[in-house]
Design an enzyme around this catalytic site. Structure first.
Site, PDB file in Angstrom:
ATOM      1  N   HIS A   1      -0.448  -2.325  -2.005  1.00 46.07           N
ATOM      2  CA  HIS A   1       0.381  -1.394  -2.909  1.00 46.07           C
ATOM      3  C   HIS A   1       1.295  -2.046  -3.675  1.00 46.07           C
ATOM      4  O   HIS A   1       1.689  -1.835  -4.870  1.00 46.07           O
ATOM      5  CB  HIS A   1       1.118  -0.526  -1.827  1.00 46.07           C
ATOM      6  CG  HIS A   1       0.353   0.674  -1.323  1.00 46.07           C
ATOM      7  ND1 HIS A   1      -0.653   1.466  -1.934  1.00 46.07           N
ATOM      8  CD2 HIS A   1       0.250   1.201   0.026  1.00 46.07           C
ATOM      9  CE1 HIS A   1      -1.243   2.399  -1.246  1.00 46.07           C
ATOM     10  NE2 HIS A   1      -0.682   1.958  -0.083  1.00 46.07           N
TER      11      HIS A   1
ATOM     12  N   ASP B   1      -3.725   4.212  -2.903  1.00 46.38           N
ATOM     13  CA  ASP B   1      -4.762   4.509  -1.824  1.00 46.38           C
ATOM     14  C   ASP B   1      -6.110   5.139  -2.344  1.00 46.38           C
ATOM     15  O   ASP B   1      -5.878   5.998  -3.387  1.00 46.38           O
ATOM     16  CB  ASP B   1      -4.149   5.631  -0.856  1.00 46.38           C
ATOM     17  CG  ASP B   1      -3.071   5.147  -0.006  1.00 46.38           C
ATOM     18  OD1 ASP B   1      -3.246   3.993   0.578  1.00 46.38           O
ATOM     19  OD2 ASP B   1      -2.002   5.814   0.185  1.00 46.38           O
TER      20      ASP B   1
ATOM     21  N   HIS C   1      -3.080  -4.126   3.231  1.00 46.32           N
ATOM     22  CA  HIS C   1      -2.978  -2.951   2.706  1.00 46.32           C
ATOM     23  C   HIS C   1      -1.660  -2.494   1.886  1.00 46.32           C
ATOM     24  O   HIS C   1      -1.610  -2.253   0.868  1.00 46.32           O
ATOM     25  CB  HIS C   1      -3.489  -1.805   3.717  1.00 46.32           C
ATOM     26  CG  HIS C   1      -3.362  -0.448   3.023  1.00 46.32           C
ATOM     27  ND1 HIS C   1      -4.146   0.369   2.758  1.00 46.32           N
ATOM     28  CD2 HIS C   1      -2.243   0.459   2.848  1.00 46.32           C
ATOM     29  CE1 HIS C   1      -4.274   1.488   2.349  1.00 46.32           C
ATOM     30  NE2 HIS C   1      -2.727   1.765   2.161  1.00 46.32           N
ATOM     31  N   GLU C   2      -0.662  -2.794   2.601  1.00 47.15           N
ATOM     32  CA  GLU C   2       0.576  -2.471   2.115  1.00 47.15           C
ATOM     33  C   GLU C   2       1.033  -3.327   1.121  1.00 47.15           C
ATOM     34  O   GLU C   2       1.730  -2.945   0.163  1.00 47.15           O
ATOM     35  CB  GLU C   2       1.812  -2.482   3.301  1.00 47.15           C
ATOM     36  CG  GLU C   2       1.548  -1.309   4.441  1.00 47.15           C
ATOM     37  CD  GLU C   2       1.231   0.080   3.926  1.00 47.15           C
ATOM     38  OE1 GLU C   2       1.995   0.616   2.850  1.00 47.15           O
ATOM     39  OE2 GLU C   2       0.614   0.662   4.548  1.00 47.15           O
TER      40      GLU C   2
HETATM   41 ZN   LIG Z   1      -1.666   3.121   1.529  1.00 49.11          ZN
END
Ligand SMILES: [Zn+2]
Length: 156
Positions: A93, A99, A89-90
């Site tokens: 980014h 998000d 997930h990171e």
């Molecule tokens: Zn996030």
């Protein structure tokens, strides 16, 4: 043209293996950008840290001329969130995904809006497509003057 980004996990503490897995997941999921471990003396695009706060990351898409950071936060790890999912997930980014708190475990960028038990670390088809678009075609050296850091705390 494929963008190659380098990462450095020197400060990733006990999370090096999970980030290596997350990098493999992204490299298999997309073709326009690939992430490789920085060799000594090489420019680092993504620097990975570990600390006791919430996970967070610089919002990309990070270019091969740019740099950003990712933090594995032990606050989320201690609450039981899946570590590989957090790492992927990171890095999402870093690759320019914001998000999207859909609550769906099938979405990688739903983050902590999905149940704590969610262990899916694979980006959805839409998320893959967005990263492919972020790294497609020509782009100049557009760099944010002030990079945004997104913090992933639960219940936000
Ligand atoms: Zn996030």
């Amino acid at each position: 043209m494929v963008t190659t980004l380098t990462y450095d996990d020197y400060y990733a503490a006990e999370f090096k293996d999970e980030f290596a897995t997350a990098v493999q997941i992204w490299n298999a999921a997309v073709s326009n950008v690939q992430i490789v471990k920085a060799q000594p003396g090489q420019r680092v695009n993504i620097r990975i840290y570990a600390d006791n706060n919430w996970p967070r990351a610089t919002l990309g898409p990070i270019r091969s001329t740019g740099s950003g950071s990712v933090w594995m936060g032990r606050t989320a790890v201690n609450q039981g969130y899946n570590v590989v999912r957090i790492a992927t997930h990171e890095l999402g980014h870093s690759l320019g995904l914001p998000d999207r708190r859909t609550g769906l475990c099938s979405d990688l960028m739903s983050g902590s809006s999905a149940p704590v038990s969610c262990s899916n670390a694979q980006p959805s088809a839409a998320e893959r497509d967005q990263v492919q678009r972020n790294y497609s075609g020509f782009f100049g050296t557009k760099l944010d003057a002030k990079p945004t850091v997104i913090t992933d705390s639960a219940g936000k």
